[in-house]
Each structure stands twice: as C-alpha cells, then as structure tokens.
Design a protein around this motif. Structure first.
Motif, mmCIF file in Angstrom:
data_model
loop_
_atom_site.group_PDB
_atom_site.id
_atom_site.type_symbol
_atom_site.label_atom_id
_atom_site.label_comp_id
_atom_site.label_asym_id
_atom_site.label_seq_id
_atom_site.Cartn_x
_atom_site.Cartn_y
_atom_site.Cartn_z
ATOM 1 N N GLN A 192 21.998 50.009 17.957
ATOM 2 C CA GLN A 192 20.874 50.085 18.926
ATOM 3 C C GLN A 192 21.109 49.555 20.300
ATOM 4 O OE1 GLN A 192 18.077 48.590 16.005
ATOM 5 N NE2 GLN A 192 17.613 50.803 15.838
ATOM 6 N N TYR B 30 14.476 57.270 11.506
ATOM 7 C CA TYR B 30 15.150 56.012 11.837
ATOM 8 C C TYR B 30 16.547 56.303 12.179
ATOM 9 C CZ TYR B 30 17.500 51.660 11.347
ATOM 10 O OH TYR B 30 18.285 50.520 11.811
ATOM 11 N N SER B 33 16.939 57.897 15.350
ATOM 12 C CA SER B 33 16.826 56.955 16.555
ATOM 13 C C SER B 33 17.838 56.356 16.768
ATOM 14 C CB SER B 33 15.361 55.942 16.173
ATOM 15 O OG SER B 33 16.228 55.024 15.051
ATOM 16 N N VAL B 40 12.201 54.587 23.072
ATOM 17 C CA VAL B 40 11.285 54.210 21.750
ATOM 18 C C VAL B 40 10.031 54.867 21.693
ATOM 19 C CG1 VAL B 40 10.399 52.380 20.569
ATOM 20 C CG2 VAL B 40 12.505 51.977 21.724
ATOM 21 N N TRP B 44 9.132 56.990 18.053
ATOM 22 C CA TRP B 44 8.171 56.577 17.127
ATOM 23 C C TRP B 44 6.749 56.852 17.029
ATOM 24 C CZ3 TRP B 44 10.451 55.011 12.637
ATOM 25 C CH2 TRP B 44 11.599 54.584 12.819
ATOM 26 N N GLN B 66 9.492 50.342 16.926
ATOM 27 C CA GLN B 66 10.061 50.677 15.870
ATOM 28 C C GLN B 66 9.558 49.842 14.590
ATOM 29 O OE1 GLN B 66 14.417 51.250 15.522
ATOM 30 N NE2 GLN B 66 14.176 49.742 13.507
#
Lengths: 509, 325
Positions: A192, B30, B33, B40, B44, B66
């Motif tokens: 991330q 997911y 992502s 974000v 989502w 998320q």
C-alpha cells in the motif's frame, strides 16, 4: 522486527546505503517491515511457502527420481528498483536487444559485420548455436529473438552489468508473475502506498508478440506453446504460460506435418498451427533437419518453417548471439549497428580463443570465473577464488584443450538484499533477469526475476544450486497509475465517475 | 411441493450465490487496489454502487475507505446484501426446509454462516481479506457440489438451480455495468486493447479470465462484453445463466420448450430468447448501460413472476396444470 543489527558488510545493498540508511523510497518498505511484531515476518514467510506449494508452483529436479517436485525457495523481502534506475535498465536492454537482433539477421544474410572485420568469421562459424541452414532466411517482421531473459548483476559500486544474454529459451517469467500473486496474498499491506508497477499483463503482451510474428496472411493465427513434456524442469512454466494465454500446450507428438503445414491432432481432426512458442532447443526441433535421435520434435517442421508456413519463437539460429564468446563483442555490435555507445555495460570478458587473453586467464585462473561458452543454468562454471587447486588444474586443462569453448571474467561482488534467515535479516547476493519481448515493439516487463543465493556468502543464484527468488518491485514514477491509450501514449486517466446507479437487489418477499 | 418450501429453497440458493459474488468482487478489487496506489475513492466507491446500496452506505459510513467498504459489503447487517446478511438469510431459509435438503447441505450452510459470523470481529481481516474471501468462495463451491451430488433432481433442486442462476446473471450484469462505465471506452475504442490489467480484473471478478483467454485470446472491451454477456458456454455469462435457468424453470411443471403455462415461464422464455439473438456490436452502439439496465428490469420482472406464479399460490392464480406431487 527491525534492521538495526543489519550489516551490509561492504557489499552494495539494494535496500540500504553504505551508512545504513534506506535508499530513497525503500524507506517506506523498511518502515513497514520494522513495524511488524516479532515472528510476524516468519509467519508470512511460511504462509508464502505454503501458498506456493498449494498453487503447485514447483520445478522438477534433474538427477532425482523422475517426477520429484520442489518448491523453489522464495524469500518474502522484496527487491526494490527505483523508478529512475528502471528507466536506465529499460533503455539499456532495448538497445541491446535491438542490436543483437540486427546482428543475428546480418549473420544469416550478408555478414557485413564480419566483412568489416568487427567480429571474426571463425568465431561465428565455430559457434555451437550457429545454424547454417538458416542462411538467407527472413523471419516474419525481421525478428529473431522474440523472447529474451537477460541476466544482470550489480557490483560493489552499484553499477549494473549484463552478465549473460539468454536468447534461446529463457525461463523464469512464470515465477515473476506467481511471486507477485503470492506476495499479494500473504503480505498485502506492504504494497500500500508504494506504487509497485504491475506485472500481470505479461501473458497478454506475450500473446500479442506471438500473434504478431505469425506468417503473412494469418488473420486469426493459432498459437501454441511447445514443451518437451512433463518431466522437463520448466514444465510448470510451459503449462502456466499456455493457460494464461489460453492456447494449447503441445508436445512434439501432438504435432504433425501435412500438406506443407504444421497441424495438431485434435478430436475433431487436424488443426493448423501458425505460431509455435517452442520451449525446446534448436537441435531437437526436427529429427529430419537436426538431431536424428530427437523424439521431442516434429519431422518436417524445419521445412515448413523455411517455407514461411509456420513461425517459431524464438527463431532457430538465434542462439549464436548468446554464445559467451560473441557476448564479448556486444559493445562493438551495438556501435556497429546503432552507432551508439553501449548503455548497460558488459562484464569485462577474456576470450580463451585469443592467445594473449588465454595466457592471462591461465595465469590468473584463481582470481577469475571461467565459463563454458554454450551452457546455461550455471553448469560448468568454475569460480577461481572458491575452487580447489585440483579443480583449477582441471579447468586450465579444459581451456587448453578447447579454448573456443571458454571465456573468463573477473569475479564480481554481487549486490545484496536483506533476506530472512532464522528470524533475522542477513544480506544475500542477487542477480536480476528482466524479460524482453520483441514483436511489433520492444517491451520490457517491469522488474523481472530476482534470483537470490540463499547460502551464506554464496554468489551462485541458479535454482539447481541452492538459489531462490524474491519478488521484484519496480516503483512507479509516482503513486498515480497510468494507462496506455489507444494512440499508444501513456496517460494519467482522469478521475472516473462513481458509476452508473444500480437498482436495489431483490430480496425475500 | 409446498409453495412456502419452494420459496425458501429458491431464496436460500439466491442468497448463497449473492454472498459468493459479493466476496468475489471485493477480493478482486482488493487485489487490484494493491497495484493502483492511493486512489482510494476510485477503487472502492464503485463497488458499493455495484450492489445498489450506496444510500445505506452513506447513512452509516463517512467515506469510501477500503476498511469501510469491505466492512459494509462483508459484515454490515444493516446492509441486507452484505456477505453476512446473505448467509444469515440463506441459513434462515435452509433451516425451515431442513427436511427437504440433505443434511450434508444444511450442515455446510450452517458452518458457512458461523464462519463468517465469527470472522466479523476480526480487525485484521479488513486489511488482509484474501484468505477470508478464499474461504467464502470455497464454502459456496462446496455447497454447490453437495447440492449437485446429494439431492435428487426434483422440484427442490430445480428451484434452487433457478434461484442460483438468476442471481448469478444479475451479479454479472452489475459488475459489467459498473466496471465498463469506469473504464469507459468510447465507441471508437471498442475493439482495441486498452489497459489490459483492469479489464482482466473485471473478468476475474466473474472468475472468467482463464476461460475468456481460451475462447477469445487477447483482451478487448468488445470481447469482454461479448463474453460476459452473450457467451454460450461460460457458466457465469448472462446468456448461459438465463438459458440454464429457463430449462430448470420449465422442468418444474414439465413445460416443453417455447411453451409457457404461467407468467414466470413466459417472461423467462422471452428474456432468454432475447439474449440468444442479441449482438454485442448493436448493444455497445446503442449503449451498454441502457441495455443492462433494461435487462435487470426484465430479470426482476421474471423474479416477481416466479414469486407470483409459484410462491403466492392462491385460488385466483393458477398454473393451469399444477398438480400436487
């Protein structure tokens, strides 16, 4: 779990600089890893190994009982390549492949480079992978080396070098894709915010490349992957690539030549095959043209190929350019065809076929790495500084006996990446094999396979000799993803709308 | 078979399929992502739109992070379509028809529900949901296998099958509509490869990537739409679902093809035939969203007609030849 005790011991470390500070954006990753609880990383490591086993990502070991499958060791700490570094590598690789392709084409046509005295004729003639029958052949689009896996290393100063050009059947790309999948499954939160460039579209690009090289007039070419069979060490990769491209995986016995074309035997009769991504060596392709004892190949295939009725990737004869004696000439080859200086340097290489250089090699054999010119997989390599006196004598004898078959290079101190060893970090030496596709354009898959020598102090990364692998992360220019639009430009997509409003779902009355 | 029982079997099956599909969407999203860095909102928010529950979401959550979205779609009981709510519904329905379904099926449904319920408090799961969703898909597939292998092909099975396929067709149409809209090719882009990773993710949402490759090869928006909407053989394509659902629906009363004995059969046959003769280029040209929206409307009408014809049986509504078994 932290890196405080980690020591790069004077080697170039891919994650930390000489002062022990994380390099640029590697610091984000270092922070995330440092924040993990003790034991957490080992749990991830085990989860990753379990995932590999469950996914059946294994290789077959030669010399063991047939059918022995092993999981290739995987280290959960990724290797990071900064954006600018990658751009440099990409430029260098594209330049090299473009030049090598021109070189191969020239060798099988006018041999201008030989006539102009840049590359000696006998070096070409004596190359084991030089295929005389390819003389005068024009592969579709002029491309010989469609799929390449170039081995790169980094020395103590952080300079990248090309170690080997693998232009025949380079393997390992399936691990690049599956390692990423395993990392995403078992260690997702480290991704991330880092903007790691995706590798998942390789099968799409490979299929595009293979379709591009189809014989002229094929609108909807049938592509197949050809494997020596389930006992080959890379069988997993062959089936993986076939599956991911949605094409048939064939063995030689599934193919037959008839009416001037190659066909596969199907339940609905013969079906024409237009492009063969073959994962078997030139020698075995066709018992009528090459090795008569080959049971892996297809009788008559070579003739169909010569007549331009089927495409083979890579083209037969390509291997001459990854002869390690030819390798030594690559800087001159690039200069000759492109008029450019080499971007990604070669490792200095001594040709044992040259008397002066041979004398130097024999006098310094204990300091050099001696390599056979035509082996792959790390076979036959003698590491001077690590060899016993008897091994050195034997190596010297082999060189004198057949100098053309050997080259020597200085021993490089390969760069290292922190790796997980018994719940702590230790540096382990790595190399890097990016994969390059040459079809309509040249495409370099971002990153590539990082192989790691898991034995302490070892610099041999081959899977057959105790090597493992790591996920390789090329960091994007920033965290905003880009896409390639229809015109081929890389653009940042606009913030998309939220989406069309959907109806409420039906529920129980 | 009792109308009430048929109703329960049908909804048991729909809710199970819904749970699996929602899990699949979240899981693939997911995974994607992780490649897309920090955008974000874009990642989502559309997912909540897919299920049509954005209003419920906004009433209960502040932003489309998320964590929020995964929690909303997975565990939120105020969301009737969360995985947990679906399983709760599936289990309630199964409980009332335990005597009809095999005990193996009941037990797995019960275990499935308990597993998801017990996972609801696990904070880590919202950060790393892969293993959880993997388990959800496994459980759903296990139940599907048990239904297939342990239940006679009687009315109960046919109702379960119809329910599952209607639900699946609806879900495929939703993910296709929302993702197509976001990736938004203009009509002139259709037929050319765009960002293959994103399109591949759409196919993966329907478990379709590998079968797509075998049948179509390279990824183009047009072929993706054609495959998910009109493929004859892929078990999650909308056309396949409708054609199978029609077959099972007709089997309940023993009606032969191209005939109908009630409104449910008539509407189902019409919609299925519509897909049989549809062409993807026409659909894209006149607007995929409009087409899918119309399709969902008709599919809902089929669902309502099934309810009227079979579950709300009253002296006034008759299926002609309906005879108690």
């Amino acid at each position: 779990m932290c890196f405080d005790a980690y020591d790069s011991e004077g080697f170039y470390d891919e994650m930390f600089d000489a002062a022990g500070k994380p390099r640029l954006r590697a610091s984000l990753l270092a922070d995330k890893i440092s924040a993990l609880n003790d034991g957490e990383l080992s749990r991830r490591q085990q989860a990753a190994e379990r995932a590999l086993l469950n996914m059946g990502i294994t290789f077959n070991v030669y010399g063991h009982e047939a059918g022995t499958e092993k999981v290739w060791p995987f280290d959960v700490i990724p290797r990071i390549i900064e954006h600018a570094e990658w751009q440099y590598l990409e430029r260098g690789l594209k330049q090299r492949i473009r030049a090598l392709n021109l070189f191969i084409d020239d060798l099988y046509h006018d041999r201008k480079i030989v006539k102009d005295g840049i590359v000696p004729a006998d070096l070409v003639e004596s190359g084991k992978c030089y295929l005389r029958p390819c003389q005068g052949f024009d592969p579709p689009g002029g491309v010989w080396c469609h799929i390449t896996g170039t081995d790169l290393v980094r020395d103590a100063d952080g300079q990248f070098f090309v170690l080997e050009d693998n232009l025949r059947c380079p393997s390992g790309v399936s691990y690049v894709i599956e390692n990423r999948e395993v990392m995403k499954r078992t260690f997702p939160q480290v991704f991330q915010g880092l903007g790691v460039v995706a590798v998942e579209d390789y099968p799409e690009k490979l299929l595009e490349t293979l379709q591009f090289v189809a014989p002229k007039g094929c609108d909807d070419p049938t592509v197949v992957v050809m494997t020596p069979g389930p006992y080959n060490s890379a069988y997993f990769e062959h089936s993986f690539l076939a599956q991911q491209m949605g094409v048939e995986l064939v063995e030689g016995r599934d193919l037959v030549v008839s009416d001037g074309y190659v066909h596969m035997r199907t339940t609905h009769g013969l079906k024409r095959v237009d492009v063969i991504y073959r994962r078997i060596d030139d020698d075995f392709l066709d018992p009528l043209a090459f090795r008569p004892d080959s049971t892996l190949g297809v009788p008559g295939l070579a003739e169909v190929y010569r007549n331009g009725k089927v495409a083979l990737a890579n083209a037969p004869g390509t291997g001459i350019a990854d002869d390690k004696a030819v390798y030594a000439y690559v800087p001159q080859i690039i200069k000759y065809y492109l008029g450019e200086d080499i971007i990604l340097p070669n490792v200095p290489t001594f040709l044992c076929s040259d008397e002066k250089q041979r004398e130097h090699v024999l006098a310094n054999i204990d300091k050099l790495v001696v390599k056979p010119t035509n082996e792959s997989g790390g076979y036959g390599i003698v590491l001077g500084p690590k060899a016993t006196p008897e091994e050195l004598v034997a190596a010297a004898d082999r060189i004198r006996e057949n100098p053309r078959n050997y080259v020597a290079q200085p021993m490089l101190n390969l760069s290292r990446v922190p790796s997980l060893v018994d719940d702590r970090f230790e540096g382990r030496h790595v190399d890097l094999r990016p994969y390059i596709l040459y079809g309509k354009d040249i495409f370099v898959l971002p990153g590539g396979l990082t192989r790691v020598a898991l034995k302490k102090g070892s610099m041999v990364v081959n899977s057959s000799q105790g090597g493992g692998s790591k996920d390789t992360w090329v960091l994007g220019s920033d965290v905003i993803p880009t896409v390639t639009n229809v015109a081929g430009d890389v653009v940042v997509p606009p913030e998309p709308p939220s989406g069309p409003t959907q109806r409420q779902m039906q529920t129980t009355s | 078979m009792l109308s009430r029982v048929a109703d329960s079997v049908y909804w048991m099956s729909r809710y199970l399929e819904r749970a699996e599909n929602v899990a699949r969407f979240v899981d693939v999203n997911y995974n994607l992502s992780l490649d897309l860095g920090n955008r974000v909102r874009e990642q989502w928010e559309p997912l909540v739109y897919t299920t049509g529950d954005q209003e419920v979401f906004l009433e209960n959550y502040g932003n489309f992070s998320q964590r929020n979205v995964i929690n909303f779609l997975t565990f939120e009981m105020k969301n009737f379509n969360s995985v947990l709510a679906c399983l709760s519904g599936a289990r309630e329905n199964a409980r009332t028809v335990r005597d009809i379904i095999s005990s193996a099926v009941w037990e797995e449904i019960n275990k499935f529900y308990l597993y998801v319920k017990n996972s609801a408090g696990d904070k880590r799961l919202l950060e790393e949901p892969h293993d959880f969703f993997h388990q959800v898909k496994r459980s759903s597939h296990l139940i599907l296998g048990l239904l297939d292998a342990t239940i006679s092909r009687d009315e109960a099975w046919f109702f379960a099958h119809v329910g599952r396929l209607i639900e699946r067709a609806d879900k495929t149409s939703r993910i296709l509509d929302v993702k197509y809209y976001i990736l938004l090719p203009t009509v002139t882009d259709v037929g050319t490869p765009l960002d293959s990773i994103q399109w591949a993710a759409l196919l993966k949402s329907a478990g379709a990537l590998e079968m797509y490759r075998k049948s179509r090869g390279r990824i183009t928006p047009r072929d993706v739409v054609d495959f998910l909407l009109l493929d004859r053989e892929f078990p999650r394509s909308i056309r396949f679902c409708l054609s199978e659902a029609e077959e099972s629906l007709l089997a309940i009363l023993g009606t032969s093809h191209s005939h109908f004995r009630n409104e449910a059969e008539r509407r189902m046959g019409q919609l299925s035939a519509d897909l049989d003769y549809a062409q993807v280029d026409d659909i894209i040209k006149s607007g995929l969203h409009e087409y899918l929206d119309g399709f969902q409307d008709k599919l809902n009408a089929v669902g309502a007609a099934i309810s009227d014809s079979f579950f709300q049986t009253s002296p006034a509504a008759s299926n002609g030849a309906v005879l108690a078994k």
